[in-house]
Write a protein that holds these residues in place. Structure first.
Motif, PDB file in Angstrom:
ATOM      1  N   LEU A  99       0.825  -1.203   0.000  1.00  0.00           N
ATOM      2  CA  LEU A  99       0.000   0.000   0.000  1.00  0.00           C
ATOM      3  C   LEU A  99       0.860   1.255   0.000  1.00  0.00           C
ATOM      4  O   LEU A  99       0.566   2.236  -0.706  1.00  0.00           O
ATOM      5  CB  LEU A  99      -0.928  -0.011   1.216  1.00  0.00           C
ATOM      6  N   LEU A 100       1.955   1.237   0.768  1.00  0.00           N
ATOM      7  CA  LEU A 100       2.848   2.393   0.807  1.00  0.00           C
ATOM      8  C   LEU A 100       3.473   2.655  -0.557  1.00  0.00           C
ATOM      9  O   LEU A 100       3.542   3.801  -1.014  1.00  0.00           O
ATOM     10  CB  LEU A 100       3.939   2.167   1.863  1.00  0.00           C
ATOM     11  N   VAL A 197       4.536   9.190   3.330  1.00  0.00           N
ATOM     12  CA  VAL A 197       4.144   7.825   2.955  1.00  0.00           C
ATOM     13  C   VAL A 197       4.244   6.859   4.148  1.00  0.00           C
ATOM     14  O   VAL A 197       3.276   6.176   4.473  1.00  0.00           O
ATOM     15  CB  VAL A 197       4.960   7.339   1.738  1.00  0.00           C
ATOM     16  N   PRO A 198       5.371   6.786   4.863  1.00  0.00           N
ATOM     17  CA  PRO A 198       5.419   5.895   6.038  1.00  0.00           C
ATOM     18  C   PRO A 198       4.469   6.321   7.160  1.00  0.00           C
ATOM     19  O   PRO A 198       4.127   5.512   8.021  1.00  0.00           O
ATOM     20  CB  PRO A 198       6.880   5.984   6.498  1.00  0.00           C
ATOM     21  N   GLU A 199       4.031   7.581   7.143  1.00  0.00           N
ATOM     22  CA  GLU A 199       3.097   8.053   8.167  1.00  0.00           C
ATOM     23  C   GLU A 199       1.794   7.258   8.157  1.00  0.00           C
ATOM     24  O   GLU A 199       1.100   7.167   9.170  1.00  0.00           O
ATOM     25  CB  GLU A 199       2.800   9.549   7.943  1.00  0.00           C
ATOM     26  N   MET A 200       1.491   6.632   7.021  1.00  0.00           N
ATOM     27  CA  MET A 200       0.272   5.824   6.923  1.00  0.00           C
ATOM     28  C   MET A 200       0.274   4.659   7.899  1.00  0.00           C
ATOM     29  O   MET A 200      -0.782   4.164   8.292  1.00  0.00           O
ATOM     30  CB  MET A 200       0.125   5.296   5.487  1.00  0.00           C
ATOM     31  N   LEU A 201       1.448   4.197   8.298  1.00  0.00           N
ATOM     32  CA  LEU A 201       1.529   3.112   9.269  1.00  0.00           C
ATOM     33  C   LEU A 201       1.023   3.558  10.637  1.00  0.00           C
ATOM     34  O   LEU A 201       0.540   2.753  11.427  1.00  0.00           O
ATOM     35  CB  LEU A 201       2.970   2.618   9.400  1.00  0.00           C
ATOM     36  N   PRO A 204      -3.442   5.660   9.335  1.00  0.00           N
ATOM     37  CA  PRO A 204      -4.059   5.255   8.056  1.00  0.00           C
ATOM     38  C   PRO A 204      -5.226   6.151   7.646  1.00  0.00           C
ATOM     39  O   PRO A 204      -5.532   6.265   6.469  1.00  0.00           O
ATOM     40  CB  PRO A 204      -4.550   3.827   8.336  1.00  0.00           C
ATOM     41  N   SER A 205      -5.847   6.804   8.623  1.00  0.00           N
ATOM     42  CA  SER A 205      -6.988   7.665   8.305  1.00  0.00           C
ATOM     43  C   SER A 205      -6.581   8.872   7.459  1.00  0.00           C
ATOM     44  O   SER A 205      -7.434   9.516   6.842  1.00  0.00           O
ATOM     45  CB  SER A 205      -7.659   8.153   9.596  1.00  0.00           C
ATOM     46  N   ASP A 206      -5.280   9.175   7.395  1.00  0.00           N
ATOM     47  CA  ASP A 206      -4.815  10.301   6.571  1.00  0.00           C
ATOM     48  C   ASP A 206      -5.181  10.117   5.107  1.00  0.00           C
ATOM     49  O   ASP A 206      -5.333  11.099   4.373  1.00  0.00           O
ATOM     50  CB  ASP A 206      -3.290  10.462   6.695  1.00  0.00           C
TER      51      ASP A 206
END
Length: 316
Positions: A99-100, A197-201, A204-206
């Protein structure tokens, strides 16, 4: 069957599968391994169980651990006590490396260059330049600055697969702020993508995925367990999987957990030297342990009892 000097009829195999795998898939795996390839014996197991075995082998005095496996397709959080997984505490987040990479492809394609068909290349870009921010808002401010004040900006040279076999990040001192490089080099200029991009870990609501981030999922997992056991899990968190290799991942996770976990409980996180192969190394240890023969299902047992013997032995 006989391949590359290995006689499957005289070979035992350890194969991993996801938590709570569908019974139809489990049966298909049994049929393939026993009936098509005719392995002498089989152990179907979760990768987290192998990681837990590795951890308990390394720290025999510990009774509990929490395996956080952030890999290609998913992120799993699984608590183990005396090498037995506690099903009520298992959590899955539908965010992984795939996904990333796909999200990074979309960002780059929208802003700079169409790369939607270049999954392998952009995955390498992600691994080479992305990191986990320790202060997201501060890094966003830095990424918006101009010229040399923007210390986060990096230029990535894409491969052309003739003179440049593998992409690479240009050293900061070689960056040309005018954007004009020598002919033949195709450049991606990356700034806030590096940490967004790694912030999604963690959030995820971003990007519209209505799920918990890893820190919240860990707390949710531990709170589902008996209260007297909870301190032991917070003190023995093990990180595995490729996403844990992002610079700053362990530090950010520890900081966020510290803000969520009661102050009187210590938090300790282990990032192995090779988190990608940690479960494989656990499988290697397990295959040489005296308990291994009791854990497997032999071909004779399968032929006599069918799938039910696998269901009884394999705690998936």
């Amino acid at each position: 069957m006989y391949i590359q000097g290995v006689d499957f009829a005289d070979t035992s195999i350890v194969i991993t599968e996801p938590y709570f795998n569908f019974s139809s898939i489990q049966e298909s795996m049994n049929e393939i391994l026993f009936e098509e390839y005719q392995f002498q014996s089989v152990l179907r197991i979760n990768s987290g169980s192998l990681s837990a075995h590795h951890y308990f082998h390394t720290k025999p005095s510990e009774l509990c651990c929490l395996v956080v496996d952030s890999s290609f397709s998913f992120t799993h959080i699984a608590p183990y006590c005396r090498s037995k997984k506690l099903h009520e505490g298992i959590r899955r987040i539908n965010v992984g490396g795939k996904l990333l990479t796909n999200h990074l492809k979309e960002i780059i394609s929208y802003r700079q260059l169409h790369v939607m068909d270049e999954t392998h290349v952009i995955n390498q870009v992600k691994e080479d330049v992305c990191y986990v921010s320790q202060d997201f808002l501060r890094d966003m401010e830095l990424a918006q600055m101009k010229g040399e004040e923007n210390t986060l900006m990096r230029d990535y040279v894409l491969p052309d697969f003739s003179s440049i076999r593998k992409g690479f990040c240009k050293p900061r001192e070689e960056m040309v702020l005018s954007g004009k490089y020598k002919t033949g080099e195709q450049i991606l200029r990356l700034a806030n993508e590096r940490f967004a991009v790694p912030e999604m870990l963690f959030h995820p609501s971003d990007i519209g995925i209505q799920e918990m981030g890893i820190p919240e999922a860990i707390v949710h997992s531990v709170q589902a367990l008996p209260e007297e056991m909870q301190p032991h899990f917070y003190q023995n968190i093990v990180l595995t999987g490729g996403n844990t290799l992002f610079p700053g991942f362990r530090e950010r996770l520890e900081a966020e957990l510290r803000s969520l976990v009661p102050a009187h409980l210590p938090v300790s996180i282990l990032l192995p030297s090779n988190p990608v192969c940690y479960s494989w190394e656990g499988g290697k240890l397990l295959a040489h342990s005296p308990d291994y023969e009791e854990m497997v299902v032999t071909r004779e047992e399968y032929e006599e009892n069918g799938h039910c013997v696998c269901e009884d032995k394999f705690d998936i």
